[in-house]
Motif scaffolding. Structure first.
Motif, mmCIF file in Angstrom:
data_model
loop_
_atom_site.group_PDB
_atom_site.id
_atom_site.type_symbol
_atom_site.label_atom_id
_atom_site.label_comp_id
_atom_site.label_asym_id
_atom_site.label_seq_id
_atom_site.Cartn_x
_atom_site.Cartn_y
_atom_site.Cartn_z
ATOM 1 N N ALA A 186 -7.697 -2.242 3.648
ATOM 2 C CA ALA A 186 -7.554 -1.520 2.383
ATOM 3 C C ALA A 186 -7.990 -0.061 2.541
ATOM 4 C CB ALA A 186 -8.372 -2.203 1.297
ATOM 5 N N GLN A 187 -9.079 0.145 3.266
ATOM 6 C CA GLN A 187 -9.542 1.516 3.469
ATOM 7 C C GLN A 187 -8.525 2.329 4.261
ATOM 8 O OE1 GLN A 187 -13.139 0.195 5.328
ATOM 9 N NE2 GLN A 187 -14.440 0.789 3.606
ATOM 10 N N TYR A 188 -7.949 1.722 5.296
ATOM 11 C CA TYR A 188 -6.969 2.435 6.113
ATOM 12 C C TYR A 188 -5.746 2.818 5.278
ATOM 13 C CZ TYR A 188 -3.513 3.483 9.692
ATOM 14 O OH TYR A 188 -2.527 4.100 10.436
ATOM 15 N N ARG A 189 -5.345 1.941 4.392
ATOM 16 C CA ARG A 189 -4.148 2.206 3.593
ATOM 17 C C ARG A 189 -4.387 3.219 2.489
ATOM 18 N NH1 ARG A 189 -0.051 -1.510 4.803
ATOM 19 N NH2 ARG A 189 1.222 -0.092 3.608
ATOM 20 N N ASN A 190 -5.676 3.490 2.182
ATOM 21 C CA ASN A 190 -5.972 4.413 1.082
ATOM 22 C C ASN A 190 -6.771 5.617 1.532
ATOM 23 O OD1 ASN A 190 -4.883 3.427 -1.396
ATOM 24 N ND2 ASN A 190 -6.115 1.605 -0.958
ATOM 25 N N LEU A 191 -6.370 6.198 2.648
ATOM 26 C CA LEU A 191 -7.117 7.335 3.162
ATOM 27 C C LEU A 191 -6.776 8.587 2.360
ATOM 28 C CD1 LEU A 191 -6.871 6.992 7.032
ATOM 29 C CD2 LEU A 191 -8.939 7.041 5.643
ATOM 30 N N ASP A 192 -7.782 9.103 1.640
ATOM 31 C CA ASP A 192 -7.526 10.451 1.122
ATOM 32 C C ASP A 192 -8.169 11.372 2.137
ATOM 33 O OD1 ASP A 192 -10.047 9.668 0.640
ATOM 34 O OD2 ASP A 192 -10.124 10.275 -1.461
ATOM 35 N N ASN A 193 -7.921 12.671 2.043
ATOM 36 C CA ASN A 193 -8.592 13.578 2.954
ATOM 37 C C ASN A 193 -8.270 13.354 4.420
ATOM 38 O OD1 ASN A 193 -10.174 15.549 2.130
ATOM 39 N ND2 ASN A 193 -11.992 14.303 1.748
ATOM 40 N N GLU A 194 -7.119 12.741 4.718
ATOM 41 C CA GLU A 194 -6.823 12.468 6.125
ATOM 42 C C GLU A 194 -6.463 13.770 6.837
ATOM 43 O OE1 GLU A 194 -7.402 10.666 8.369
ATOM 44 O OE2 GLU A 194 -5.767 9.563 9.303
ATOM 45 N N THR A 195 -6.926 13.922 8.062
ATOM 46 C CA THR A 195 -6.457 15.042 8.880
ATOM 47 C C THR A 195 -5.688 14.468 10.073
ATOM 48 O OG1 THR A 195 -8.326 15.173 10.425
ATOM 49 C CG2 THR A 195 -8.570 16.343 8.312
ATOM 50 N N ILE A 196 -4.813 15.299 10.615
ATOM 51 C CA ILE A 196 -3.997 14.823 11.729
ATOM 52 C C ILE A 196 -4.887 14.455 12.910
ATOM 53 C CG2 ILE A 196 -2.244 15.518 13.422
ATOM 54 C CD1 ILE A 196 -0.967 17.211 11.143
ATOM 55 N N ILE A 197 -5.883 15.287 13.194
ATOM 56 C CA ILE A 197 -6.747 14.994 14.348
ATOM 57 C C ILE A 197 -7.556 13.715 14.102
ATOM 58 C CG2 ILE A 197 -8.706 15.858 15.724
ATOM 59 C CD1 ILE A 197 -5.959 17.152 16.430
ATOM 60 N N LEU B 250 3.539 -7.149 12.328
ATOM 61 C CA LEU B 250 3.092 -6.464 13.554
ATOM 62 C C LEU B 250 2.295 -5.188 13.336
ATOM 63 C CD1 LEU B 250 5.229 -3.978 13.776
ATOM 64 C CD2 LEU B 250 6.505 -5.485 15.233
ATOM 65 N N SER B 251 2.198 -4.720 12.082
ATOM 66 C CA SER B 251 1.646 -3.379 11.867
ATOM 67 C C SER B 251 0.158 -3.273 12.188
ATOM 68 C CB SER B 251 1.885 -2.945 10.419
ATOM 69 O OG SER B 251 0.986 -3.642 9.582
ATOM 70 N N PHE B 252 -0.262 -2.048 12.453
ATOM 71 C CA PHE B 252 -1.667 -1.757 12.746
ATOM 72 C C PHE B 252 -2.544 -2.152 11.555
ATOM 73 C CE2 PHE B 252 -5.198 1.402 12.607
ATOM 74 C CZ PHE B 252 -5.849 1.029 13.767
ATOM 75 N N SER B 253 -2.089 -1.831 10.349
ATOM 76 C CA SER B 253 -2.934 -2.142 9.180
ATOM 77 C C SER B 253 -3.131 -3.655 9.026
ATOM 78 C CB SER B 253 -2.369 -1.517 7.908
ATOM 79 O OG SER B 253 -1.119 -2.050 7.617
ATOM 80 N N LYS B 254 -2.088 -4.440 9.316
ATOM 81 C CA LYS B 254 -2.241 -5.908 9.248
ATOM 82 C C LYS B 254 -3.301 -6.384 10.238
ATOM 83 C CE LYS B 254 0.690 -7.659 6.204
ATOM 84 N NZ LYS B 254 2.135 -7.419 6.251
ATOM 85 N N SER B 255 -3.360 -5.745 11.422
ATOM 86 C CA SER B 255 -4.351 -6.216 12.394
ATOM 87 C C SER B 255 -5.773 -5.800 12.032
ATOM 88 C CB SER B 255 -3.982 -5.809 13.825
ATOM 89 O OG SER B 255 -3.716 -4.444 13.902
#
Ligand code: ADP
Ligand code: NI
Length: 218
Positions: A162-173, A100-105
């Motif tokens: 894959a990109q979503y699961r490996n976010l470097d530099n992520e900010t909360i906003i 059900l996860s967002f990354s799977k979709s």
């Protein structure tokens, strides 16, 4: 054991597994997801034990939370077998919680969920948006040492799994633009979509206020 007793056993199992979590997935999150799933389950007339069971168990083997998800999955299977769910029920619950996860979709061939699965997915996603969703994103960002906001880092609005699961530099906003604001149009059921629209509006208001208070770049 009747279905109500089985649900009670599943609740207790989930409680034991989730009570110590500090990433925004604790048992309060589970209780909210179960409450929403109960409402949607009645409206959509999906199977109760599958829907509520999967809602209770959906984060127990999450790979963000446990180091060995397959081990947890076998533990859940054994537990469900022990409280006398049949093989078909166990497989359906495991399929929902696994997919059900967002990354799977975001994957090339997103998994298809049964209506019960869609109800649980909507319930989980509704808890990621609105006032609670804002709080969880900030909490998660804090626990993971994310920067609050950096206008020079642009949100990556189109990402594969894959990109979503490996976010470097992520900010909360940026997380709002990369996930949270996308969830409304991804809702499966009419009721969830309606609730999501209201929560989405509130997130836009929050983001506008936030940016108006941010350090001017002049
Ligand atoms: P869920 O259990 O609702 O499927 P996740 O496991 O993806 O959600 O994340 C838990 C909570 O933390 C959610 O509210 C989610 O939106 C938020 N979150 C996930 N990743 C990030 C991130 N990189 N930055 C900020 N918040 C995040
Ligand atoms: Ni969840």
């Amino acid at each position: 054991m009747d279905a109500e007793q089985q649900i009670e056993e599943i609740r207790n199992f989930s409680y034991k597994k989730m009570v110590t979590d500090h990433t925004g997935h604790n048992f309060d999150h589970i209780k909210r997801v179960v409450k929403m799933a109960t409402k949607l389950q009645k409206e959509e007339k999906t199977d109760k034990i599958i829907t509520i069971g999967a809602a209770y168990l959906h984060d127990v083997a999450d790979d963000k939370l446990v180091s060995d998800p397959p081990k947890l999955e076998s533990e859940i299977r054994e537990f469900l077998h022990g409280i006398k769910l049949n093989a078909e029920q166990i497989e359906e619950i495991m399929y929902i919680t696994h997919n059900l996860s967002f990354s799977k979709s975001l994957s090339k061939n997103p998994p298809k969920l049964s209506l019960a699965g869609q109800v649980v997915q909507d319930s989980d996603r509704l808890d990621a948006i609105g006032a609670i969703g804002i709080t969880r994103a900030i909490y998660y960002g804090g626990v993971n040492s994310e920067t609050i906001y950096d206008p020079t880092i642009k949100p990556r609005e189109k990402m594969n799994k894959a990109q979503y699961r490996n976010l470097d530099n992520e900010t909360i906003i940026n997380h709002f633009y990369e996930k949270l604001l996308k969830l409304t149009s991804m809702m499966n059921t009419t009721t969830a979509k309606k609730i999501a629209l209201h929560r989405q509006q509130f997130m836009y208001e929050f983001l506008n206020e936030f940016k108006s208070e941010w350090i001017s770049e002049k």
